[in-house]
Design an enzyme around this catalytic site. Structure first.
Site, PDB file in Angstrom:
ATOM      1  N   ARG A   1      33.048  45.225  35.956  1.00 51.09           N
ATOM      2  CA  ARG A   1      32.668  45.330  37.558  1.00 51.09           C
ATOM      3  C   ARG A   1      32.805  46.810  37.710  1.00 51.09           C
ATOM      4  O   ARG A   1      33.743  47.592  37.174  1.00 51.09           O
ATOM      5  CB  ARG A   1      33.835  44.366  38.228  1.00 51.09           C
ATOM      6  CG  ARG A   1      33.565  43.043  37.713  1.00 51.09           C
ATOM      7  CD  ARG A   1      34.502  42.183  38.795  1.00 51.09           C
ATOM      8  NE  ARG A   1      34.212  40.827  38.494  1.00 51.09           N
ATOM      9  CZ  ARG A   1      34.832  39.777  38.475  1.00 51.09           C
ATOM     10  NH1 ARG A   1      35.972  39.905  39.803  1.00 51.09           N
ATOM     11  NH2 ARG A   1      34.658  38.509  38.381  1.00 51.09           N
TER      12      ARG A   1
ATOM     13  N   ARG B   1      43.330  46.249  38.860  1.00 50.87           N
ATOM     14  CA  ARG B   1      41.988  46.500  39.170  1.00 50.87           C
ATOM     15  C   ARG B   1      41.315  47.506  38.171  1.00 50.87           C
ATOM     16  O   ARG B   1      41.537  48.619  38.152  1.00 50.87           O
ATOM     17  CB  ARG B   1      41.674  46.817  40.610  1.00 50.87           C
ATOM     18  CG  ARG B   1      40.365  47.042  41.210  1.00 50.87           C
ATOM     19  CD  ARG B   1      40.243  47.410  42.418  1.00 50.87           C
ATOM     20  NE  ARG B   1      40.773  46.518  43.390  1.00 50.87           N
ATOM     21  CZ  ARG B   1      40.471  45.394  43.870  1.00 50.87           C
ATOM     22  NH1 ARG B   1      39.187  44.881  43.721  1.00 50.87           N
ATOM     23  NH2 ARG B   1      40.917  44.821  44.812  1.00 50.87           N
TER      24      ARG B   1
ATOM     25  N   GLU C   1      46.198  37.836  43.502  1.00 51.23           N
ATOM     26  CA  GLU C   1      45.052  36.990  43.221  1.00 51.23           C
ATOM     27  C   GLU C   1      44.976  37.080  41.518  1.00 51.23           C
ATOM     28  O   GLU C   1      44.439  37.981  41.096  1.00 51.23           O
ATOM     29  CB  GLU C   1      43.996  37.232  43.604  1.00 51.23           C
ATOM     30  CG  GLU C   1      42.863  36.479  43.430  1.00 51.23           C
ATOM     31  CD  GLU C   1      41.302  36.859  44.097  1.00 51.23           C
ATOM     32  OE1 GLU C   1      41.240  37.534  45.283  1.00 51.23           O
ATOM     33  OE2 GLU C   1      40.148  36.808  43.376  1.00 51.23           O
TER      34      GLU C   1
ATOM     35  N   SER D   1      40.166  32.067  41.298  1.00 52.64           N
ATOM     36  CA  SER D   1      39.172  31.740  42.104  1.00 52.64           C
ATOM     37  C   SER D   1      38.433  30.689  41.958  1.00 52.64           C
ATOM     38  O   SER D   1      37.552  30.521  40.979  1.00 52.64           O
ATOM     39  CB  SER D   1      38.323  33.027  42.364  1.00 52.64           C
ATOM     40  OG  SER D   1      37.567  32.881  43.447  1.00 52.64           O
TER      41      SER D   1
ATOM     42  N   ARG E   1      44.652  41.099  33.767  1.00 52.98           N
ATOM     43  CA  ARG E   1      45.274  40.837  34.998  1.00 52.98           C
ATOM     44  C   ARG E   1      46.568  40.096  34.873  1.00 52.98           C
ATOM     45  O   ARG E   1      47.665  40.224  35.568  1.00 52.98           O
ATOM     46  CB  ARG E   1      44.444  40.474  36.226  1.00 52.98           C
ATOM     47  CG  ARG E   1      45.322  40.360  37.620  1.00 52.98           C
ATOM     48  CD  ARG E   1      44.492  40.247  38.625  1.00 52.98           C
ATOM     49  NE  ARG E   1      43.495  41.197  39.314  1.00 52.98           N
ATOM     50  CZ  ARG E   1      42.733  41.382  40.384  1.00 52.98           C
ATOM     51  NH1 ARG E   1      42.725  40.193  41.014  1.00 52.98           N
ATOM     52  NH2 ARG E   1      41.973  42.383  40.630  1.00 52.98           N
TER      53      ARG E   1
END
Length: 429
Positions: A261, A276, A350, A353, A392
């Site tokens: 990403r 991130r 988070e 998802s 993460r």
RNA sequence: GGAGAGGUGGCAGAGUGGCCGAUUGCGUCACCUUGCUAAGGUGAUGUACCGGAAACGGUACCGGGGGUUCGAAUCCCCCCCUCUCCGCCA
């Protein structure tokens, strides 16, 4: 892609859906699409009639004698010119309609809360007690760097910011959680998949990432390929263009892949540590099933439970939130995020998802099935959820299970993947 | 990277300018016949869109996009994909 009929019959609901998602530009596409559709429908009967005439007259010509032939031919040529102009118009309208339709977001379900962004997501449930350390717990990067497990500087030097290198036991732990996640899902009947990481635009478009997500995507322009940001893209696309049999469904896949990403527009956000990053590994669950809303919702709960069971096995406190309209993406009808407790953030962050789409992706992907007993061809329903994304997940693992001396206790579930050890790391603090 | 062969309906596989939305086989569905782990017969069976209450009628679609033609699955051009051979290579 929505059904054009839904747009015609209930444009208000579609427009309201886009507004609930806080996408006014995309709400405007509803009216544009309807206007184009109306124009197209106004001309279609005439166009079809002309084509019919042209076709029939053409067929007759084969049987005519030379004299009459000349007369008809002249007439046909005239008609052709007229037809071509109309067809040009039709083509343009269809292309415009398609462009607008592809902008219109999926309509959020009634159980999606109102809200402008992630601050207004609504907590659904919570599991696990947040540990009282009795002092300021260390952040994962402090532990990781002290242990020699983590290096951001060398990563940045060769690859730029938001990159990392994992070493030693942390690299092994990283692999262990991924492997645990795959094993868990395989035990629950999912088929393991190792998908392509570079995909065509069609796959990005089909899953709803394009148009709109281009800025978040690494692209190999030379080859017209895109690095996936999630294996949802190749795995949901697996059966694109196919006509499945109902008894082949549901398809349940679990894919482990690297994800990429660009994180454009996030400068200054979450800059420290592993939260991130541009590249990570993710184990993703994808379900393709029949067009049945109740079943989709059931799957949605099931795939959440899969992730929750894993977090419980990792002994990590988490909460589940219903994502509000403003934080919902274009293709989703409803989404739950799972947020895991991260002591360094003093908050839940988070980590998962879980989305349901109904037939929105399937329509774009041309992903269909035929109903049993000679039934109709239908668009499939699709869903997906993270099982685990690492590094993460290493944040809560290191931070929640850290010990005073800087070593990290391993939850029993992960020990078999790390040689049976109960903890990793040496005393460093 | 070079050379060649192909891409047709749920699947297999015909079709080289009008009689082709497409022979046929398999599969599927309905009905009939007969019965003994089965078979046979008849019929139906693509998708999308437009019009219509419906029956039905019409249009488009033979990998994708352009072109030639009164007319294209069929001829021409470009692109994509698959397969075979050669080269290179983790």
């Amino acid at each position: 892609m929505l059904d054009l009929k839904l747009l015609r019959e209930n444009p208000d609901a579609v427009r309201a859906g886009a507004m609930k998602k806080r996408m006014p530009d995309r709400a405007a596409a509803v009216d544009k699409a309807l206007a184009i559709d109306a124009e197209l429908r106004a001309m279609l009967p005439k166009l079809d009639a002309m084509r019919s005439e042209q076709k029939n007259a053409g067929k007759e010509m084969g049987k005519l004698g030379p004299a009459e032939r000349e007369a008809v031919l002249a007439k046909q040529k005239e008609r052709k010119v007229e037809l071509q102009a109309l067809e040009e118009k039709e083509k343009q309208l269809r292309a415009d309609l398609d462009a607008q339709m592809s902008l219109i977001p999926n309509v959020p379900d009634a159980d999606v809360p109102e809200g402008k962004d992630d601050t207004e997501n609504v907590e659904v449930r919570r599991w696990g007690a947040v540990r009282d350390f009795g002092c300021q717990p260390k952040a994962h990067y402090e532990i990781g760097e002290a242990q020699g497990w983590l290096d951001f500087n060398r990563a940045a030097a060769m690859a730029g910011s938001r990159n990392y290198v994992l070493f030693g036991d942390l690299a092994l732990l990283h692999d262990a959680v991924l492997r645990y996640a795959v094993d868990l899902l395989v035990a629950r009947g999912f088929t393991a998949v190792d998908p392509p990481l570079l995909v065509r635009d069609a796959a990005m478009y089909g899953t709803g990432f394009f148009p709109g997500g281009e800025e978040q995507t690494y692209r190999c322009e030379k080859d017209g390929l895109n690095l996936i940001g999630t294996s949802e893209v190749p795995v949901t696309s697996l059966h694109g263009g196919e006509m499945l049999a109902e008894d082949q469904l549901p398809k349940k896949y679990v894919a482990r892949s690297a994800c990429f990403r660009r994180e454009a527009g996030t400068y200054g956000k979450d800059t420290r540590g592993l939260y991130r990053v541009h590249q990570f590994q993710k184990v993703e669950q994808v379900i393709v099933d029949v067009a049945d809303k109740a079943r989709s919702i059931q799957h949605h709960h099931d795939i959440c439970k899969n992730a929750e069971d894993m977090l419980q096995a990792f002994e990590l406190p988490y909460r589940v939130v219903a994502v509000c309209g403003g934080d919902l993406g274009v293709p989703q009808a409803m989404k739950y995020d799972i947020e895991t407790w991260m002591p360094s953030r003093g908050n839940y962050g988070e980590t998962h998802s879980a989305s349901r789409f109904y037939d929105y992706q399937a329509r774009r992907l041309d992903l269909r099935y035929r109903q049993k007993d000679g039934g109709k061809a239908m668009w499939c329903h699709t869903l997906n959820n993270t099982v685990v994304a690492s590094p993460r997940i290493l944040i809560p693992l290191l931070e929640n299970h850290q010990q005073k001396d800087g070593s990290v206790r391993l939850p029993p579930a992960l020990r078999p993947y790390l040689g049976g050890r109960e903890s990793i790391g040496k005393p460093v603090f």
